[in-house]
Enzyme design. Structure first.
Site, PDB file in Angstrom:
ATOM      1  N   HIS B 122       0.874  -1.174   0.000  1.00 42.21           N
ATOM      2  CA  HIS B 122       0.000   0.000   0.000  1.00 42.21           C
ATOM      3  C   HIS B 122       0.915   1.229   0.000  1.00 42.21           C
ATOM      4  O   HIS B 122       2.014   1.180   0.547  1.00 42.21           O
ATOM      5  CB  HIS B 122      -0.838  -0.049   1.281  1.00 42.21           C
ATOM      6  CG  HIS B 122      -1.909   0.994   1.394  1.00 42.21           C
ATOM      7  ND1 HIS B 122      -1.636   2.302   1.716  1.00 42.21           N
ATOM      8  CD2 HIS B 122      -3.256   0.911   1.268  1.00 42.21           C
ATOM      9  CE1 HIS B 122      -2.776   2.983   1.770  1.00 42.21           C
ATOM     10  NE2 HIS B 122      -3.773   2.165   1.499  1.00 42.21           N
ATOM     11  N   ASP B 200       2.860  -4.767   7.994  1.00 40.91           N
ATOM     12  CA  ASP B 200       1.702  -3.894   7.815  1.00 40.91           C
ATOM     13  C   ASP B 200       0.462  -4.776   7.965  1.00 40.91           C
ATOM     14  O   ASP B 200       0.120  -5.545   7.070  1.00 40.91           O
ATOM     15  CB  ASP B 200       1.761  -3.245   6.426  1.00 40.91           C
ATOM     16  CG  ASP B 200       0.487  -2.474   6.083  1.00 40.91           C
ATOM     17  OD1 ASP B 200      -0.469  -2.504   6.884  1.00 40.91           O
ATOM     18  OD2 ASP B 200       0.452  -1.853   5.003  1.00 40.91           O
ATOM     19  N   GLN B 203      -4.801  -4.897   6.982  1.00 35.52           N
ATOM     20  CA  GLN B 203      -5.886  -5.748   6.476  1.00 35.52           C
ATOM     21  C   GLN B 203      -6.074  -7.016   7.293  1.00 35.52           C
ATOM     22  O   GLN B 203      -7.028  -7.761   7.065  1.00 35.52           O
ATOM     23  CB  GLN B 203      -5.625  -6.133   5.009  1.00 35.52           C
ATOM     24  CG  GLN B 203      -5.678  -4.972   4.034  1.00 35.52           C
ATOM     25  CD  GLN B 203      -7.047  -4.317   3.969  1.00 35.52           C
ATOM     26  OE1 GLN B 203      -8.066  -4.935   4.258  1.00 35.52           O
ATOM     27  NE2 GLN B 203      -7.070  -3.057   3.594  1.00 35.52           N
ATOM     28  N   LYS B 226     -10.491  -0.236  10.600  1.00 38.97           N
ATOM     29  CA  LYS B 226     -10.759  -1.404   9.748  1.00 38.97           C
ATOM     30  C   LYS B 226     -11.163  -2.608  10.583  1.00 38.97           C
ATOM     31  O   LYS B 226     -11.261  -3.733  10.072  1.00 38.97           O
ATOM     32  CB  LYS B 226      -9.529  -1.739   8.901  1.00 38.97           C
ATOM     33  CG  LYS B 226      -9.205  -0.678   7.832  1.00 38.97           C
ATOM     34  CD  LYS B 226      -8.094  -1.176   6.933  1.00 38.97           C
ATOM     35  CE  LYS B 226      -7.338  -0.080   6.224  1.00 38.97           C
ATOM     36  NZ  LYS B 226      -8.046   0.498   5.075  1.00 38.97           N
ATOM     37  N   CYS B 364      -4.674   2.555  -3.590  1.00 34.54           N
ATOM     38  CA  CYS B 364      -3.351   2.969  -3.074  1.00 34.54           C
ATOM     39  C   CYS B 364      -2.301   1.922  -3.403  1.00 34.54           C
ATOM     40  O   CYS B 364      -1.430   1.604  -2.591  1.00 34.54           O
ATOM     41  CB  CYS B 364      -3.402   3.253  -1.570  1.00 34.54           C
ATOM     42  SG  CYS B 364      -4.537   4.554  -1.139  1.00 34.54           S
TER      43      CYS B 364
END
Lengths: 146, 407
Positions: B122, B200, B203, B226, B364
């Protein structure tokens, strides 16, 4: 369906069969415009006569149905116009689509098909993409000749 | 897991109509809806326990501080971190990575060091590292080999032998492909090569079981919004001994030990990295979101969203002219696709009219989509409250859109 107002028959036709699509070899003005929110990119090519009249106009690039149709309609609308007339048309379409002009201030000819975009504010950027390129191409010219 | 229908009443936003249809919210990779439990916790905090934290000597401030630090302990427990001091509150994943890049760029990373990323990052795990180029830090990339999101992780060793790599930063789950990277295996490989790691987890947090102890990473970043929490709260996890080496990111109140007119000294982590009044209400909301999700069960959430995504991918595959990105098996709850001759924006405009909320764009992920020759895709992404029936509506509406544009 509400969307038929946005995707009028002539919009779909211009999106499927864009007019004046592809680079213009003998051009003396060009500008690119990019919609950062979706990645649509359009390049506009003009040939201006010494007297400042648009003798030829074409576009290339990729975009959604609205931005493609709008660019295609643009090429038909500004062909043969002076730079000043084209700028005035840009201002008019911007006023109409962003809702700052009176509803009776209709767009001339085939451009009227773009009026449906008015009700979809998230798509105004798509419709205006090629028009911003037009404005940039005309203004770049002013700078060059200054 | 209880049937997803049962969770829907927990989420007030899901009961609305969209263009005359029941809203099918399928943009959960962008952000998730909020359960009443979170909204109530935030409201109750502001009504009963709200004051600024870490400074008042009065009872109300003591209670607010306790609630805020209790949220930090809850996050530490959620991530299986060694201690709450390893949890830094940020605005979200983006700020967490900016914090790490900026602070590491002035400490852990030296001129000439390399940071290894993947091509599927991203922009939030790419651009902050690009900013370090002015400090002489070099970027290297693990290629994504195909539209399924395959990465040959053996290349980490090759690249690390050739270049002076100090840090490997990679996404746990690709937000555009739904590819799940084997985080524990990757971190173990990186550790054996002497590389620091950042995961990261934007998600994956709140979408599957997530343990920094099991993954064995040095740093991990995620966003609350999220995973049922409010916007504006996120986390950077860092191993204590590494956080101790990092200089502050922002400076000002809250983060200082002593200030003189010409110089100052800092508190220890995590407070050193939390300048100014923090998002106290957001942290309370994140605490409630973790409670809510753990009651549902994260393994169950993962299983449900993966099963819907695989059902969606196979259903969509029958539509003529469709191209589906992402892995064929072991897909997270994300399905990106493009339809021949129909731009993604036109497609989602149609789906919107059918009450289906999907994202279209580059997600992104511009370098990755460019590699595939794409500027935009449509993306459906699922969560615990997503229904099989919504996937059926999606497949039918995509087919209807195709017919409309085919003319």
């Amino acid at each position: 369906m509400e969307l038929d107002e946005l995707y009028r028959e002539s919009i779909l036709d211009h999106a499927r069969h864009p007019r004046n699509f592809g680079a213009l070899e003998a051009c003396n003005r060009s500008a690119a415009a990019k919609n950062v929110s979706c990645g649509d990119a359009i390049q506009l090519f003009l040939r201006l006569s010494p007297a400042g009249r648009i003798e030829a106009v074409r576009f290339s690039g990729s975009g959604c149905a609205i931005s493609t149709a709008s660019a295609s309609l643009l090429t038909l609308a500004v062909q043969g116009k002076t730079a000043e007339e084209a700028e005035a048309l840009f201002a008019k379409i911007q006023r109409l689509l962003t809702g700052t002009s009176a509803p009776q201030d209709e767009l001339p000819g085939d451009l009227a098909a773009l009026a449906g975009v008015r009700r979809f504010p998230q798509r105004v950027g798509c419709a205006m993409l090629s028009w911003h390129a037009l404005e940039d191409a005309l203004r770049a010219g002013e700078k060059n000749s200054a | 897991m209880r049937p997803p229908e049962e969770f829907r009443s927990d989420f007030p936003a899901l009961s609305q109509a969209a263009h005359g249809h029941p809203l099918a919210y399928l943009d959960n990779a962008a952000t998730t809806q909020k359960p009443k439990a979170v909204l109530d916790a935030v409201r109750s905090f502001y009504e009963k326990d709200y004051a600024n934290v870490h400074r008042g000597l009065y009872d109300l401030s003591v209670r607010a501080t306790e609630a805020f630090e209790s949220a930090r302990r809850r996050v530490a427990d959620f991530l299986e971190a060694a201690s709450p001091e390893e949890i830094i509150f940020t605005r979200g994943t983006t700020e967490a990575i900016n914090l790490l890049a900026s602070s590491a760029g002035r400490s852990l990373l030296q001129h000439g060091d390399g940071v290894l990323l993947t091509e599927m990052e991203h922009h939030a795990n790419l651009v902050p590292w690009q900013m370090l180029r002015t400090s002489g830090i070099r970027l290297y990339f693990l290629p994504v080999d195909d539209e399924q999101g395959t990465i040959d992780w053996n290349r980490v060793e090759e690249i690390a032998k050739k270049h002076r790599i100090r840090l490997l930063a990679f996404t746990h789950v690709s937000n555009s492909l739904g590819k799940v990277n084997p985080a524990a295996e990757i971190c173990s490989r990186a550790r054996s090569l002497g590389l620091l790691t950042l995961v990261d987890a934007a998600q994956s947090a709140g979408h599957q079981h997530l343990s920094v102890r099991e993954i064995g990473c040095d740093f991990l970043a995620f966003s609350g919004h999220k995973m049922c929490a409010p916007t504006g709260i996120g986390v950077l996890y860092g191993r204590q001994e590494l956080l101790d080496l990092l200089p502050p990111y922002q400076t000002g109140g809250e983060m200082i030990a002593e200030v003189q007119l010409d110089q100052s000294s800092w508190k220890s982590a995590p407070h050193r990295f939390e300048a100014g009044t923090p998002n106290i209400g957001g942290a309370i909301g994140l605490h409630a979101a973790i409670d809510y999700l753990q009651t549902v069960g994260l393994d169950a959430v993962e299983k449900h969203t993966a099963s819907l995504a695989s059902y969606a991918a196979s259903g969509l595959a029958s539509i003529p002219g469709i191209r589906i990105l992402g892995p064929r098996d072991h897909r997270a709850g994300i399905v990106s696709f493009v339809l021949d001759k129909v731009h993604a924006h036109d497609l989602v405009a149609f789906l919107d009219q059918e009450g289906l909320a999907l994202r279209a764009g580059d997600h992104c992920n511009q370098p990755l989509l460019r590699k595939f020759g794409l500027a935009a895709t449509a993306r459906a992404s699922f969560y615990l409250y997503s229904l099989r029936e919504e996937v059926d509506r999606l497949i039918e509406a995509v087919e209807k859109t195709r017919r409309y544009f085919a003319g």
